[in-house]
Design a protein around this motif. Sequence first.
Motif, PDB file in Angstrom:
ATOM      1  N   GLN A 127      46.511  41.772  42.010  1.00  0.00           N
ATOM      2  CA  GLN A 127      46.510  40.701  41.278  1.00  0.00           C
ATOM      3  C   GLN A 127      45.386  39.601  41.875  1.00  0.00           C
ATOM      4  O   GLN A 127      44.847  38.932  40.957  1.00  0.00           O
ATOM      5  CB  GLN A 127      48.025  40.291  41.294  1.00  0.00           C
TER       6      GLN A 127
ATOM      7  N   GLY B 216      41.982  40.119  40.814  1.00  0.00           N
ATOM      8  CA  GLY B 216      41.644  39.860  39.344  1.00  0.00           C
ATOM      9  C   GLY B 216      42.352  40.876  38.496  1.00  0.00           C
ATOM     10  O   GLY B 216      42.094  40.907  37.453  1.00  0.00           O
ATOM     11  N   TYR B 217      43.014  41.874  39.006  1.00  0.00           N
ATOM     12  CA  TYR B 217      43.675  42.873  38.293  1.00  0.00           C
ATOM     13  C   TYR B 217      44.852  42.125  37.445  1.00  0.00           C
ATOM     14  O   TYR B 217      45.504  41.210  37.818  1.00  0.00           O
ATOM     15  CB  TYR B 217      44.369  43.874  39.080  1.00  0.00           C
ATOM     16  N   GLY B 218      45.065  42.664  36.263  1.00  0.00           N
ATOM     17  CA  GLY B 218      46.313  42.225  35.249  1.00  0.00           C
ATOM     18  C   GLY B 218      47.105  43.302  34.952  1.00  0.00           C
ATOM     19  O   GLY B 218      46.826  44.821  35.046  1.00  0.00           O
TER      20      GLY B 218
ATOM     21  N   TYR C 291      48.019  48.404  36.918  1.00  0.00           N
ATOM     22  CA  TYR C 291      47.251  47.176  37.033  1.00  0.00           C
ATOM     23  C   TYR C 291      45.693  47.679  36.788  1.00  0.00           C
ATOM     24  O   TYR C 291      45.259  48.710  37.109  1.00  0.00           O
ATOM     25  CB  TYR C 291      47.465  46.554  38.500  1.00  0.00           C
TER      26      TYR C 291
ATOM     27  N   ILE D 132      41.791  45.931  35.342  1.00  0.00           N
ATOM     28  CA  ILE D 132      40.799  44.791  35.182  1.00  0.00           C
ATOM     29  C   ILE D 132      40.343  45.127  33.477  1.00  0.00           C
ATOM     30  O   ILE D 132      39.649  45.944  33.377  1.00  0.00           O
ATOM     31  CB  ILE D 132      39.567  44.785  36.145  1.00  0.00           C
TER      32      ILE D 132
ATOM     33  N   HIS E  43      47.031  43.586  27.645  1.00  0.00           N
ATOM     34  CA  HIS E  43      46.664  43.031  29.121  1.00  0.00           C
ATOM     35  C   HIS E  43      47.208  41.709  29.329  1.00  0.00           C
ATOM     36  O   HIS E  43      46.960  40.730  28.689  1.00  0.00           O
ATOM     37  CB  HIS E  43      45.144  43.217  29.503  1.00  0.00           C
TER      38      HIS E  43
ATOM     39  N   HIS F 118      47.184  38.799  33.032  1.00  0.00           N
ATOM     40  CA  HIS F 118      46.782  38.293  33.947  1.00  0.00           C
ATOM     41  C   HIS F 118      48.161  37.469  34.477  1.00  0.00           C
ATOM     42  O   HIS F 118      48.362  36.723  33.870  1.00  0.00           O
ATOM     43  CB  HIS F 118      45.908  37.331  34.154  1.00  0.00           C
TER      44      HIS F 118
ATOM     45  N   GLY G  43      47.671  32.776  37.654  1.00  0.00           N
ATOM     46  CA  GLY G  43      47.042  31.993  37.101  1.00  0.00           C
ATOM     47  C   GLY G  43      47.510  30.455  37.134  1.00  0.00           C
ATOM     48  O   GLY G  43      48.559  30.385  37.869  1.00  0.00           O
TER      49      GLY G  43
END
Length: 88
Positions: free
Chosen positions: A8, A11-13, A38, A40, A69, A71, A74
């Motif tokens: 995470q 940048g993975y969601g 997870y 991108i 998807h 994230h 944030g």
Amino acid sequence: MSDDLLKQLRGYGLATVEIHYYMPDHPSLLQLFLWQHYDIAPHFPELNRFLDHWRREIEAVLHSIRVAHRHLIGPTEWRAVDGIITIQ
């Protein structure tokens, strides 16, 4: 740190994928497979690897795929609250 948290932070969601498919011996029976991983967005390299594996190794024929998807890490939202909360 867990692997999920590290992904995470890179940048993975969380991707939720709904795959509709049917088996060649029962083409009138549409089935559902739900997969979460997870990944991108918008390129979805993990999903593409999974679908390549599906096409090579699984006899089921893909009908349709839906992807959601999100994230998970944030900026947070906050709002001011009028009042005082007392904790003993």
